[in-house]
Design a protein around this motif. Structure first.
Motif, PDB file in Angstrom:
ATOM      1  N   LEU A   1      82.572 -28.848  87.888  1.00 51.12           N
ATOM      2  CA  LEU A   1      82.127 -29.294  86.526  1.00 51.12           C
ATOM      3  C   LEU A   1      80.977 -29.659  86.096  1.00 51.12           C
ATOM      4  O   LEU A   1      80.348 -30.061  85.219  1.00 51.12           O
ATOM      5  N   LEU A   2      81.266 -30.686  87.126  1.00 45.52           N
ATOM      6  CA  LEU A   2      79.572 -32.125  86.340  1.00 45.52           C
ATOM      7  C   LEU A   2      78.385 -30.858  86.929  1.00 45.52           C
ATOM      8  O   LEU A   2      77.575 -30.863  86.406  1.00 45.52           O
ATOM      9  N   ALA A   3      78.459 -30.452  88.018  1.00 42.52           N
ATOM     10  CA  ALA A   3      77.400 -29.335  88.808  1.00 42.52           C
ATOM     11  C   ALA A   3      77.319 -28.287  87.737  1.00 42.52           C
ATOM     12  O   ALA A   3      75.548 -28.480  87.455  1.00 42.52           O
ATOM     13  N   ALA A   4      77.831 -28.163  86.782  1.00 43.28           N
ATOM     14  CA  ALA A   4      77.827 -26.963  86.470  1.00 43.28           C
ATOM     15  C   ALA A   4      77.337 -27.408  84.440  1.00 43.28           C
ATOM     16  O   ALA A   4      75.963 -26.879  83.990  1.00 43.28           O
ATOM     17  N   ALA A   5      77.988 -28.914  84.616  1.00 41.50           N
ATOM     18  CA  ALA A   5      77.437 -29.542  83.154  1.00 41.50           C
ATOM     19  C   ALA A   5      75.425 -30.066  83.163  1.00 41.50           C
ATOM     20  O   ALA A   5      74.683 -29.414  82.185  1.00 41.50           O
ATOM     21  N   PHE A   6      75.179 -29.881  84.486  1.00 43.62           N
ATOM     22  CA  PHE A   6      73.717 -30.968  85.107  1.00 43.62           C
ATOM     23  C   PHE A   6      73.259 -29.185  84.589  1.00 43.62           C
ATOM     24  O   PHE A   6      71.844 -28.915  84.530  1.00 43.62           O
ATOM     25  N   VAL A   7      73.611 -28.272  85.186  1.00 44.85           N
ATOM     26  CA  VAL A   7      72.725 -26.931  85.354  1.00 44.85           C
ATOM     27  C   VAL A   7      72.490 -26.722  83.721  1.00 44.85           C
ATOM     28  O   VAL A   7      70.916 -26.413  83.077  1.00 44.85           O
ATOM     29  N   ASN A   8      73.378 -26.794  83.085  1.00 39.56           N
ATOM     30  CA  ASN A   8      73.340 -26.138  82.120  1.00 39.56           C
ATOM     31  C   ASN A   8      72.600 -27.295  80.971  1.00 39.56           C
ATOM     32  O   ASN A   8      71.765 -26.802  79.811  1.00 39.56           O
TER      33      ASN A   8
END
Length: 480
Positions: free
Chosen positions: A19-26
């Motif tokens: 979830l955190l990685a997805a937030a960073f990518v976005n």
């Protein structure tokens, strides 16, 4: 705050890293996402389940605990330091804000109302407090404002002895200073600079004269590196700069005749685009020390007219001279402008400083990540193994500077005495070396505080030449 979020996500059976990685990518910060998950495991569309979102929204970030259903979870005291704001606080981060009837009072409490926040640079600073009004720049108009302590309750001490302030204000609020607990302040950069980077008129003139003796080594139409005049008919530069001319593809086969080719010469002009009045070529015979990364080239021919003055080289230990910064001259401006630049008052970094220890720690923490992205980018990941190798050698001079590629071989000057500017070192390379093999995306997010430049002390160059070279050449170059 992050701990509270993490525990809720885990309790709901979800993967917090995804979830955190997805937030960073976005958020276009892939650098941080790389440190969480391998690229192949990325799911930029990963979202928390509705039930998880509902529980996250119930987290109370204004106290050292959070509500999770019918259960109240106590968190470590350190979690409180991540709260973005205190109770009864008002925070403005720029923009036009109009406020009427503002009343910020300290709550009745037996515990301390101050909230500490760890800033990004590692220093501790006050982010906000109970009963505070913090403005971080912008235009703010306020009327009927009241800031002060609430009515004291018997048995509870007062934590804000200042009287209630009432009044009106409408102004542009600049960025200055750090907010203090219970205060009406703006937060940002201070007006006064922390370091003295001033230069007197005579110092500017002296450094300007020294810059005339610095040139660019040109080969095949490219700036290979920076050189500076020494002795009667020599220039000094970095050994690897010369290697880029005689072995441009780094094959190990050195063609010394390339130094005497028609497209290899020295340009002492401010801009290398300007044609040379006199073309100064170099001889294929030169001396070098690869360990110190220094080379001395001989200017070819008997015509030495028009050469700039020779520079004054320092043979003393700069540590005994109490030199704290140097000025660098070279052609490696990051903007790509092909002009000679002065980078004044570059701070010298001690090899045993906290700065270096933090850089080492950062390198170790991101060791696997850096190797992976360099390999994926087609480079040799083994370069990461070097890290900050050799930073603590006695011959090394470490400092901060703005210039990069093209400045190698440039002189590092003392600038504490305008009557006797001396060359105390020679710029050789940047640290860590693996930085230059990283892809642009990672480079742009690499902390500047963990990057620095390395050079060779002129004292060590002198000791090497005195022990290996002709006495006449040593006296000529070092003006003995």
């Amino acid at each position: 705050m992050l701990k509270g979020w993490h525990d809720v996500v885990v309790d709901c059976g979800e993967n917090p890293k995804k979830l955190l990685a997805a937030a960073f990518v976005n958020a276009n910060t892939n650098y941080f996402a790389f440190s969480l998950l391998p690229k192949q495991q990325f799911d930029p569309n990963a979202e928390a389940k509705p039930a998880t979102v509902e529980l996250i929204q119930k987290i109370s970030f204004s106290r050292t605990a959070y509500d999770h259903g019918d259960v109240f979870h106590d968190l470590p005291e350190s979690v409180a330091s991540y709260r973005p704001a205190g109770q009864s606080s008002f925070n403005v981060y720029g923009g036009d804000v109009t406020i009427g009837g503002l009343d910020i009072r300290q709550p009745q409490s037996s515990s301390s109302s101050n909230v500490a926040s760890d800033s990004l640079d590692g220093s501790s600073s006050r982010a906000t407090s109970f009963g505070s009004f913090n403005i971080h720049g912008g235009k703010v108009a306020i009327s009927n404002m009241a800031i002060g302590p609430a009515t004291q309750v018997s048995g509870f001490p007062s934590y804000n002895q200042s009287p209630t302030v009432r009044g009106e204000m409408s102004s542009i609020v600049p960025d200055f200073g750090k907010p203090q607990p219970g205060s009406f302040l703006s937060s940002g950069q201070p007006f006064k600079k922390e370091n003295d980077d001033t230069l007197s008129q005579s110092m500017v003139a002296a450094l300007g004269e020294q810059m005339k003796s610095v040139g660019a080594l040109i080969s095949a139409g490219n700036i290979i590196g920076t050189v500076f005049r020494v002795g009667t008919k020599y220039v000094m530069t970095a050994s690897h700069v010369v290697s880029m001319v005689i072995d441009p593809h780094n094959t190990g086969n050195r063609d010394f005749s390339r130094l005497e080719s028609d497209d290899t010469f020295i340009n002492f002009n401010e801009s290398v685009i300007s044609p040379c009045v006199t073309v100064y070529r170099v001889s294929k015979e030169f001396i070098e020390n690869k360990e110190l990364d220094v080379a001395v080239l001989k200017i070819a021919g008997d015509t030495l007219s028009g050469l700039p003055m020779k520079m004054n080289l320092c043979v003393n230990d700069i540590s005994e001279m109490r030199v704290t910064n140097v000025s660098l001259v070279g052609y490696g401006h990051p903007s790509g402008v092909m002009k000679k630049h002065l980078d004044p008052k570059c701070k010298i970094i001690a090899p045993d400083s906290d700065r270096l220890r933090a850089a080492h720690a950062f390198s170790q923490q991101n060791f696997d990540l850096c190797r992976a992205v360099i390999r994926e980018n087609g480079g040799n990941p083994d370069i990461v193994n070097k890290g900050y190798l050799g930073y603590n050698l006695p011959s090394k001079l470490l400092f901060d500077c703005f210039m990069e590629h093209g400045a190698s071989g440039g002189p590092a000057l003392t600038n504490n005495n305008e009557r006797s500017v001396q060359v105390v070192g020679l710029l050789t390379h940047g640290l860590p070396e693996f930085y230059f093999s990283l892809p642009d995306l990672i480079k742009s997010n690499f902390p500047n505080c963990h990057r620095l430049e390395a050079g060779t002390k002129m004292k060590d160059i002198f000791e090497w030449m005195r022990g290996t070279q002709n006495e006449y050449i040593v006296k000529d170059i070092f003006n003995l």
